[in-house]
Structure formats: C-alpha cells, structure tokens
Design a protein around this motif. Structure first.
Motif, PDB file in Angstrom:
ATOM      1  N   VAL A 179       0.834  -1.208   0.000  1.00 42.92           N
ATOM      2  CA  VAL A 179       0.000   0.000   0.000  1.00 42.92           C
ATOM      3  C   VAL A 179       0.863   1.249   0.000  1.00 42.92           C
ATOM      4  N   LEU A 180       1.887   1.287   0.859  1.00 45.91           N
ATOM      5  CA  LEU A 180       2.742   2.470   0.898  1.00 45.91           C
ATOM      6  C   LEU A 180       3.531   2.638  -0.402  1.00 45.91           C
ATOM      7  N   ALA A 181       3.935   1.531  -1.013  1.00 42.37           N
ATOM      8  CA  ALA A 181       4.620   1.613  -2.301  1.00 42.37           C
ATOM      9  C   ALA A 181       3.700   2.202  -3.362  1.00 42.37           C
ATOM     10  N   GLU A 182       2.463   1.734  -3.405  1.00 47.34           N
ATOM     11  CA  GLU A 182       1.501   2.216  -4.404  1.00 47.34           C
ATOM     12  C   GLU A 182       1.178   3.692  -4.193  1.00 47.34           C
ATOM     13  N   ILE A 183       0.895   4.071  -2.971  1.00 49.42           N
ATOM     14  CA  ILE A 183       0.457   5.443  -2.715  1.00 49.42           C
ATOM     15  C   ILE A 183       1.592   6.434  -2.918  1.00 49.42           C
ATOM     16  N   THR A 184       2.829   6.025  -2.591  1.00 49.32           N
ATOM     17  CA  THR A 184       3.969   6.913  -2.808  1.00 49.32           C
ATOM     18  C   THR A 184       4.224   7.120  -4.291  1.00 49.32           C
ATOM     19  N   ALA A 185       4.113   6.045  -5.046  1.00 49.65           N
ATOM     20  CA  ALA A 185       4.409   6.103  -6.470  1.00 49.65           C
ATOM     21  C   ALA A 185       3.327   6.807  -7.270  1.00 49.65           C
ATOM     22  N   LEU A 186       2.071   6.599  -6.901  1.00 47.27           N
ATOM     23  CA  LEU A 186       0.956   7.042  -7.745  1.00 47.27           C
ATOM     24  C   LEU A 186       0.117   8.163  -7.149  1.00 47.27           C
ATOM     25  N   GLY A 187       0.310   8.458  -5.868  1.00 43.53           N
ATOM     26  CA  GLY A 187      -0.570   9.410  -5.190  1.00 43.53           C
ATOM     27  C   GLY A 187      -0.588  10.792  -5.813  1.00 43.53           C
ATOM     28  N   GLY A 188       0.578  11.334  -6.157  1.00 43.53           N
ATOM     29  CA  GLY A 188       0.622  12.669  -6.735  1.00 43.53           C
ATOM     30  C   GLY A 188      -0.060  12.740  -8.091  1.00 43.53           C
ATOM     31  N   GLY A 189       0.172  11.745  -8.929  1.00 42.40           N
ATOM     32  CA  GLY A 189      -0.464  11.708 -10.239  1.00 42.40           C
ATOM     33  C   GLY A 189      -1.964  11.515 -10.154  1.00 42.40           C
ATOM     34  N   LEU A 190      -2.399  10.686  -9.209  1.00 46.43           N
ATOM     35  CA  LEU A 190      -3.836  10.493  -9.008  1.00 46.43           C
ATOM     36  C   LEU A 190      -4.509  11.793  -8.597  1.00 46.43           C
ATOM     37  N   ARG A 231      -3.513  14.850  -9.147  1.00 47.46           N
ATOM     38  CA  ARG A 231      -3.534  15.764 -10.294  1.00 47.46           C
ATOM     39  C   ARG A 231      -4.623  15.397 -11.285  1.00 47.46           C
ATOM     40  N   ASP A 232      -4.701  14.119 -11.651  1.00 46.19           N
ATOM     41  CA  ASP A 232      -5.665  13.691 -12.676  1.00 46.19           C
ATOM     42  C   ASP A 232      -7.107  13.897 -12.218  1.00 46.19           C
ATOM     43  N   ILE A 233      -7.367  13.654 -10.941  1.00 42.67           N
ATOM     44  CA  ILE A 233      -8.727  13.859 -10.429  1.00 42.67           C
ATOM     45  C   ILE A 233      -9.093  15.338 -10.467  1.00 42.67           C
ATOM     46  N   ILE A 234      -8.152  16.204 -10.094  1.00 36.88           N
ATOM     47  CA  ILE A 234      -8.428  17.641 -10.070  1.00 36.88           C
ATOM     48  C   ILE A 234      -8.673  18.181 -11.473  1.00 36.88           C
ATOM     49  N   ILE A 235      -7.890  17.744 -12.449  1.00 34.69           N
ATOM     50  CA  ILE A 235      -8.032  18.293 -13.801  1.00 34.69           C
ATOM     51  C   ILE A 235      -9.084  17.558 -14.618  1.00 34.69           C
ATOM     52  N   GLY A 236      -9.647  16.484 -14.070  1.00 35.60           N
ATOM     53  CA  GLY A 236     -10.689  15.757 -14.775  1.00 35.60           C
ATOM     54  C   GLY A 236     -10.185  14.756 -15.782  1.00 35.60           C
ATOM     55  N   ALA A 237      -8.934  14.334 -15.654  1.00 34.76           N
ATOM     56  CA  ALA A 237      -8.370  13.310 -16.538  1.00 34.76           C
ATOM     57  C   ALA A 237      -8.726  11.940 -15.964  1.00 34.76           C
ATOM     58  N   VAL A 238      -9.984  11.550 -16.136  1.00 33.69           N
ATOM     59  CA  VAL A 238     -10.472  10.318 -15.535  1.00 33.69           C
ATOM     60  C   VAL A 238     -10.926   9.334 -16.626  1.00 33.69           C
ATOM     61  N   PRO A 239     -10.775   8.033 -16.337  1.00 34.41           N
ATOM     62  CA  PRO A 239     -10.077   7.487 -15.174  1.00 34.41           C
ATOM     63  C   PRO A 239      -8.591   7.818 -15.208  1.00 34.41           C
ATOM     64  N   PRO A 240      -7.976   8.001 -14.041  1.00 34.79           N
ATOM     65  CA  PRO A 240      -6.556   8.363 -13.998  1.00 34.79           C
ATOM     66  C   PRO A 240      -5.687   7.323 -14.694  1.00 34.79           C
ATOM     67  N   ALA A 241      -4.530   7.772 -15.150  1.00 30.09           N
ATOM     68  CA  ALA A 241      -3.619   6.883 -15.867  1.00 30.09           C
ATOM     69  C   ALA A 241      -3.247   5.657 -15.047  1.00 30.09           C
ATOM     70  N   THR A 275       2.084  16.819  -8.113  1.00 25.64           N
ATOM     71  CA  THR A 275       2.435  15.575  -8.788  1.00 25.64           C
ATOM     72  C   THR A 275       3.744  15.021  -8.249  1.00 25.64           C
ATOM     73  N   ALA A 276       4.705  15.915  -8.038  1.00 23.87           N
ATOM     74  CA  ALA A 276       6.036  15.493  -7.615  1.00 23.87           C
ATOM     75  C   ALA A 276       6.102  15.060  -6.158  1.00 23.87           C
ATOM     76  N   VAL A 277       5.367  15.754  -5.279  1.00 22.59           N
ATOM     77  CA  VAL A 277       5.530  15.508  -3.839  1.00 22.59           C
ATOM     78  C   VAL A 277       4.300  14.900  -3.184  1.00 22.59           C
ATOM     79  N   GLY A 278       3.173  14.854  -3.903  1.00 21.81           N
ATOM     80  CA  GLY A 278       1.925  14.402  -3.277  1.00 21.81           C
ATOM     81  C   GLY A 278       1.985  12.990  -2.746  1.00 21.81           C
ATOM     82  N   GLY A 279       2.627  12.095  -3.489  1.00 16.92           N
ATOM     83  CA  GLY A 279       2.722  10.706  -3.034  1.00 16.92           C
ATOM     84  C   GLY A 279       3.504  10.588  -1.742  1.00 16.92           C
ATOM     85  N   GLY A 280       4.584  11.362  -1.618  1.00 17.07           N
ATOM     86  CA  GLY A 280       5.374  11.325  -0.392  1.00 17.07           C
ATOM     87  C   GLY A 280       4.608  11.846   0.808  1.00 17.07           C
ATOM     88  N   VAL A 281       3.788  12.875   0.586  1.00 17.52           N
ATOM     89  CA  VAL A 281       2.969  13.400   1.679  1.00 17.52           C
ATOM     90  C   VAL A 281       1.970  12.350   2.143  1.00 17.52           C
TER      91      VAL A 281
END
Length: 221
Positions: free
Chosen positions: A42-53, A55-65, A133-139
């Motif tokens: 779970v931590l691996a997934e959220i760190t890697a993909l959290g920032g992109g997710l 971003r995509d949800i905010i800009i409406g690029a759904v479903p996210p990549a 995008t860059a730091v969201g997953g780490g947060v």
C-alpha cells in the motif's frame, strides 16, 4: 503539448522509472515501520501514484492513468516485493535510490505542470499541480505512516523547493512560448540538481524570523 516534448514511448518509460523509485522509498518506510506485506504494498503504491492520481482527479483526466495502464499499477508491486525480500540490500544503496528519487522529482514536477496546463488550467494552478504531482505521493505516504510529512519538517533537506523551481521554469517558458524539449529538459535537470545539492550540503528552508520558543523540538519525531 506533452506529446510534443516527449514521444509516448519515452514518456511511458520515464514514468515507470520514476514510479518504481518512488515506490521503493514508500516500501522502505513501511519496513522501518514494521508493516506487513500488505502495508508495504500500500505504501509503495500510494507513494508512487498518489501525486499523479491527485492531479488527474483535479483536472478531470479520468479514469486516472494509474487505472488505465497496467504497468503503472504493477510497477509499485514489483518494487514492494523487492523491498520485502531484499530490504537490507536496498537500504545499503539508499544513496543511489535518493539520486533516482531526485530525478523522478524533477521529471514529475515538469510533466505534471504541462499536463495540468494542457487540461486548461492557468499558469499558477498548473505549477501548483506540478508540485503536487512530484511531492503528493510522499505526503500521503508519511500521513499513512503516522509521520509529519518530510517536506513540512525544518530538519529535512529541501524537497519541495526544487520541484517549485522546476514547475515555475515550465510556466515561465509556457508564458513566453518558449517551452521546447530543451527548455523542459533544462527544468527537469535544474530541479534534479537542486535536490542533489540540498542532499549534499543539507540545505534547509528557514524557519520563522526571530523565532523565540521555549519548547524544544523533538528532532527524532
């Protein structure tokens, strides 16, 4: 615009490399926190993909990549398995992991900014989402691990600032119609090098001016 900077195959490859390294850092924190195999994944997934997710949800690029490309989802799982079985060896190459993490930071702050702008956001909002995008997953990783996010701690080397610089360079280039593969690459390299210097020389953001506190900070928290 993003397709004009990188070919789809190059973009995909760079994304997977960045995702893998971010996932390694998340999985290592999970091991240090004594999480089980599910928690590591779970931590691996959220760190890697959290920032992109985010971003995509905010800009409406759904479903996210992350949900439309199997490689995006499985790469963190591979990283989690490697750390699960080989975490002592991975810990020994932490310096190398940090270098690649810095490269991922530079890449994602640029591509995140460009993608947000492609979806119609203004320059300031695009830069903000490039940072996210860059730091969201780490947060998200730190929050799930019950830690104060690293980028908010005064005793950690600069992390968000290099991403802010990279994203700002991108929007300035967009503003003056100067965004090219060269200038976008320069923004990536600038953020990357700033992060390396921050790690090498322990650059940290200043705290409040003339700060007076009788409370002793818990540096080990």
């Amino acid at each position: 615009m993003l397709q004009q900077l990188f070919s789809p195959s190059v973009q995909h490859t760079l994304d997977l490399i960045g995702i893998f390294v971010f996932a390694i850092s998340g999985a290592l924190l999970a091991v240090r926190k004594n999480f089980d195999v599910f928690g590591i994944a779970v931590l691996a997934e959220i760190t890697a993909l959290g920032g992109g997710l985010l971003r995509d949800i905010i800009i409406g690029a759904v479903p996210p990549a992350a949900f439309t490309d199997l490689g995006y989802f499985t790469t963190p799982i591979v990283a989690a398995l490697i750390v699960f079985f080989l975490h002592p060896q991975v810990e020994r190459i932490q310096v190398g992991v940090n270098v690649f993490d810095a490269a991922g930071l530079g890449l994602f702050c640029v591509t995140g900014t460009v993608k947000a702008y492609d979806y119609g956001l203004g320059l300031t909002a695009s830069a903000a989402l490039g940072l996210a995008t860059a730091v969201g997953g780490g947060v998200l990783r730190d929050v799930l691990a019950n830690e104060v996010p690293s980028l908010l701690r005064w005793d950690r080397d600069l992390y968000a600032v290099p991403a802010i610089v990279g994203a700002t360079m991108v929007v300035i280039c967009i503003r003056y119609d100067a965004l090219t593969p060269f200038t976008s690459g320069l923004a990536v390299v600038t953020a990357f090098v700033l992060r390396l210097f921050a790690m090498r020389y322990h650059w940290r953001a200043p705290r409040a001016w003339n700060r007076r506190s009788t409370v002793r900070e818990d540096e080990g928290s």
